[in-house]
Motif scaffolding. Structure first.
Motif, PDB file in Angstrom:
ATOM      1  N   SER A 124       0.866  -1.167   0.000  1.00 21.86           N
ATOM      2  CA  SER A 124       0.000   0.000   0.000  1.00 21.86           C
ATOM      3  C   SER A 124       0.913   1.232   0.000  1.00 21.86           C
ATOM      4  O   SER A 124       1.922   1.243   0.699  1.00 21.86           O
ATOM      5  N   SER A 125       0.567   2.278  -0.786  1.00 26.31           N
ATOM      6  CA  SER A 125       1.451   3.456  -0.839  1.00 26.31           C
ATOM      7  C   SER A 125       1.455   4.190   0.496  1.00 26.31           C
ATOM      8  O   SER A 125       0.431   4.280   1.166  1.00 26.31           O
ATOM      9  N   LEU A 126       2.614   4.755   0.779  1.00 21.51           N
ATOM     10  CA  LEU A 126       2.789   5.438   2.048  1.00 21.51           C
ATOM     11  C   LEU A 126       3.588   6.708   1.809  1.00 21.51           C
ATOM     12  O   LEU A 126       4.589   6.685   1.108  1.00 21.51           O
ATOM     13  N   ALA A 127       3.139   7.821   2.373  1.00 21.70           N
ATOM     14  CA  ALA A 127       3.896   9.077   2.287  1.00 21.70           C
ATOM     15  C   ALA A 127       4.247   9.496   3.706  1.00 21.70           C
ATOM     16  O   ALA A 127       3.377   9.549   4.579  1.00 21.70           O
ATOM     17  N   LEU A 128       5.530   9.760   3.943  1.00 28.50           N
ATOM     18  CA  LEU A 128       5.988  10.139   5.276  1.00 28.50           C
ATOM     19  C   LEU A 128       6.583  11.536   5.220  1.00 28.50           C
ATOM     20  O   LEU A 128       7.487  11.785   4.420  1.00 28.50           O
ATOM     21  N   ALA A 139       0.731   9.373   5.587  1.00 24.27           N
ATOM     22  CA  ALA A 139      -0.543   9.401   4.856  1.00 24.27           C
ATOM     23  C   ALA A 139      -0.612   8.294   3.819  1.00 24.27           C
ATOM     24  O   ALA A 139       0.420   7.832   3.311  1.00 24.27           O
ATOM     25  N   THR A 140      -1.826   7.880   3.508  1.00 21.89           N
ATOM     26  CA  THR A 140      -2.038   6.933   2.407  1.00 21.89           C
ATOM     27  C   THR A 140      -2.153   7.736   1.110  1.00 21.89           C
ATOM     28  O   THR A 140      -2.255   8.966   1.139  1.00 21.89           O
ATOM     29  N   THR A 151      -0.790   8.634  10.737  1.00 22.29           N
ATOM     30  CA  THR A 151       0.448   8.830  11.496  1.00 22.29           C
ATOM     31  C   THR A 151       0.552   7.905  12.714  1.00 22.29           C
ATOM     32  O   THR A 151       1.590   7.273  12.932  1.00 22.29           O
ATOM     33  N   ALA A 152      -0.531   7.811  13.480  1.00 23.94           N
ATOM     34  CA  ALA A 152      -0.485   7.009  14.706  1.00 23.94           C
ATOM     35  C   ALA A 152      -0.113   5.565  14.383  1.00 23.94           C
ATOM     36  O   ALA A 152       0.657   4.934  15.097  1.00 23.94           O
ATOM     37  N   ASN A 153      -0.656   5.066  13.275  1.00 29.36           N
ATOM     38  CA  ASN A 153      -0.381   3.676  12.905  1.00 29.36           C
ATOM     39  C   ASN A 153       1.013   3.502  12.318  1.00 29.36           C
ATOM     40  O   ASN A 153       1.726   2.559  12.666  1.00 29.36           O
ATOM     41  N   ALA A 154       1.394   4.408  11.409  1.00 26.63           N
ATOM     42  CA  ALA A 154       2.690   4.242  10.746  1.00 26.63           C
ATOM     43  C   ALA A 154       3.830   4.360  11.738  1.00 26.63           C
ATOM     44  O   ALA A 154       4.855   3.697  11.609  1.00 26.63           O
ATOM     45  N   VAL A 211      -2.720  -0.977   8.309  1.00 29.89           N
ATOM     46  CA  VAL A 211      -2.363   0.432   8.566  1.00 29.89           C
ATOM     47  C   VAL A 211      -3.609   1.289   8.746  1.00 29.89           C
ATOM     48  O   VAL A 211      -3.526   2.443   9.111  1.00 29.89           O
ATOM     49  N   ARG A 212      -4.766   0.709   8.462  1.00 28.02           N
ATOM     50  CA  ARG A 212      -6.001   1.487   8.599  1.00 28.02           C
ATOM     51  C   ARG A 212      -6.839   0.977   9.774  1.00 28.02           C
ATOM     52  O   ARG A 212      -8.042   0.942   9.699  1.00 28.02           O
TER      53      ARG A 212
END
Ligand code: AMP
Ligand code: ZN
Length: 504
Positions: A124-128, A139-140, A151-154, A211-212
């Protein structure tokens, strides 16, 4: 797949496909619970694109073909991406890869150009986003413009650094893929089943679902990993190449996939793609292709973007092991022992590198269990050199007049009534003189494991039977030259050798 020729059926098919794809988008992106495989989804999506290409006035901005992913669910706060997150265009085979390489070469002209080949991680795409080296936000992708704040999950994922090694920088956004290794996925699904929970369809959905989560503790327990491969604004860091981006990411403390090459010509790209197909199984994580990118960011800027994807990159997808096609007929085959087997005959499709047009449906119960009818859009599968298989039908695309299939009550070869013996699933023709059975018996006897008569295959035997030269197995011993001479023996075997009967 054969496309409709008249406008009316094209309109109907386009509408049906759009509704179907919207449904699967929801199941996939919003609920992380896909009902069909990616390959089947891709096949439907491709059919819609082909239809829209042949009937351009049917194209609509709202069509699933014009959108990236799905808008975000209400469960998470939304994040507007300062730099849009694009999708990738696909090359479904070698020809499409070559066409993309040729377009790039055209645009680049005589200038030198390098390609970076990366594995396409199926996650799944991830932006940090980092502020002065500290993780600020995750963010997704969402629809590419707006994603979900996770954020809390990543931040509980071990691979995601909360502090960068080079903290002197201001704001930097890095991008990549969050995924679940194959072994962790197997473990998770075993646990899910043990507690009676629904298993995940594949590692990608398990990652996206993990992640969700509302509760980061669940995310933390899920054994997720990341590979980062992009920076939203690499120029701000003085980087000029994708290969430099990867090196920067590595030095900053991110996990970067080591399986990357930079090559200076097209043949290197082709070779990497071909080898990736072979290595796919042995990797500890799922990949669904290779992403080929122009190395030079200056050239990337020159090529730019379409409405959905960069022109400077392409996703070379592995040959799908599933496709959709239309079931045209269910034909009965009468076997050597009289068993009647229904055979699906469908529009020819290329699956896993070879063209298939038929597959056994085993018996009537199986057809009803799979709920397939003549006229249905069906999903067919062929994994590697495994026998083709019909997986099921896409019910929403079923024609209104499609009939429930019934086994005939008479043998299609001899016309005698057929029987189902107690405790058996198969229907049988019990007529010992049934021509279809006799032919199958003869073919069986001439074949490997029995008489093994070289060159005596189905076609030749059928002809000898037609000509009255062959009635039962004993005739093989007395077949005269005269009988054989009447056959056209000018044919070659596949390897080019002439056909020789009986090895003489
Ligand atoms: P698709 O989801 O088929 O549109 O493919 C695009 C997605 O591939 C991107 O949004 C990324 O999440 C994913 N992807 C996986 N590996 C890579 C990679 N090495 N480079 C770029 N994108 C990748
Ligand atoms: Zn019969």
């Amino acid at each position: 797949m054969t496309l409709p020729v008249d406008r009316e059926s094209a309109v109907a098919r386009v509408e049906a496909l759009r509704a179907e794809l919207e449904h699967h988008n929801r199941m996939y992106y919003a609920l992380d619970a896909p009902e069909i495989s990616d390959a089947a989804y891709d096949a439907l999506s491709r059919e819609l694109r082909e239809l829209e290409a042949s009937w351009p006035d049917l194209v609509d901005d709202d069509s699933p073909t014009q959108k990236v992913g799905q808008t975000s669910s209400a469960q998470f706060a939304s994040v507007a991406h300062a730099v849009r997150m694009y999708s990738l265009d696909n090359a479904m085979d070698q020809d499409e890869l070559d066409a993309w390489l040729a377009r790039v070469r055209d645009a680049v002209g005589d200038r030198s150009c390098e390609f970076v080949c990366e594995l396409k991680i199926d996650g799944s795409s991830l932006a940090l986003t980092y502020e002065n080296g500290a993780l600020l936000r995750a963010a997704t992708r969402g629809d590419g413009r707006t994603g979900e704040n996770i954020t809390a999950n990543a931040s509980v994922v071990r691979d995601v650094p909360t502090q960068l090694h080079n903290p002197e920088l201001g704001s930097v956004e890095v991008r990549g893929e969050i995924y679940m290794p194959k072994a962790s996925f197997a473990r998770l699904n075993a646990e899910q089943e043990a507690v009676g929970a629904q298993p995940f369809a594949n590692p990608r959905n398990a990652a996206a679902g993990s992640v969700r989560q509302k509760d980061p503790k669940i995310t933390a327990s899920r054994d997720l990993a990341t590979f980062m491969y992009a920076i939203a604004e690499p120029r701000a860091l003085g980087l000029g190449r994708q290969s430099d981006v990867l090196a920067w990411l590595r030095s900053a403390g991110f996990h970067v996939n080591p399986d990357v090459i930079t090559c200076s010509d097209e043949s290197g790209v082709r070779e990497f793609c071909a080898r990736a197909i072979e290595r796919r199984e042995s990797l500890p994580y799922e990949i669904d292709g290779v992403v080929v990118k122009l190395d030079s960011l200056a050239l990337q800027d020159e090529l730019g973007y379409t409405s959905k994807a960069p022109r400077w990159a392409i996703a070379f997808k592995f040959p799908p092991e599933e496709k959709t096609t239309v079931l045209r007929e269910i034909r009965i085959q009468v076997g050597r022992t009289g068993a009647l087997t229904p055979l699906a005959e469908f529009d020819p499709v290329t699956v896993a590198g070879s063209t298939i047009a038929r597959a056994t449906l085993h018996n009537e119960d199986e057809i009803h269990r799979k709920d397939v009818r003549v006229g249905d859009t069906i999903i067919v599968r062929k994994a590697g050199d495994v026998i083709p298989e019909v997986l099921g039908a896409i019910l929403s695309l079923r024609p209104a007049d499609a009939q429930l299939w019934r086994m005939p009550i008479e043998c299609p070869s001899c016309g005698e009534p057929v029987w189902r013996e107690d405790g058996e699933v198969a229907m049988r023709c019990v007529n010992a003189a049934c021509p279809a059975q006799r032919l199958e018996r003869l073919v069986h006897w001439a074949g490997r494991g029995s008489l093994d008569i070289d060159g005596m295959g189905y076609e030749i035997i059928a002809r000898l039977v037609d000509q009255g030269e062959l009635h039962d197995v004993s005739d093989f011993y007395s077949l005269g030259e005269a009988a054989l001479a009447t056959l056209d023996m000018g044919r070659m075997k596949q390897d080019g050798a002439p056909v020789v009967l009986g090895g003489v």
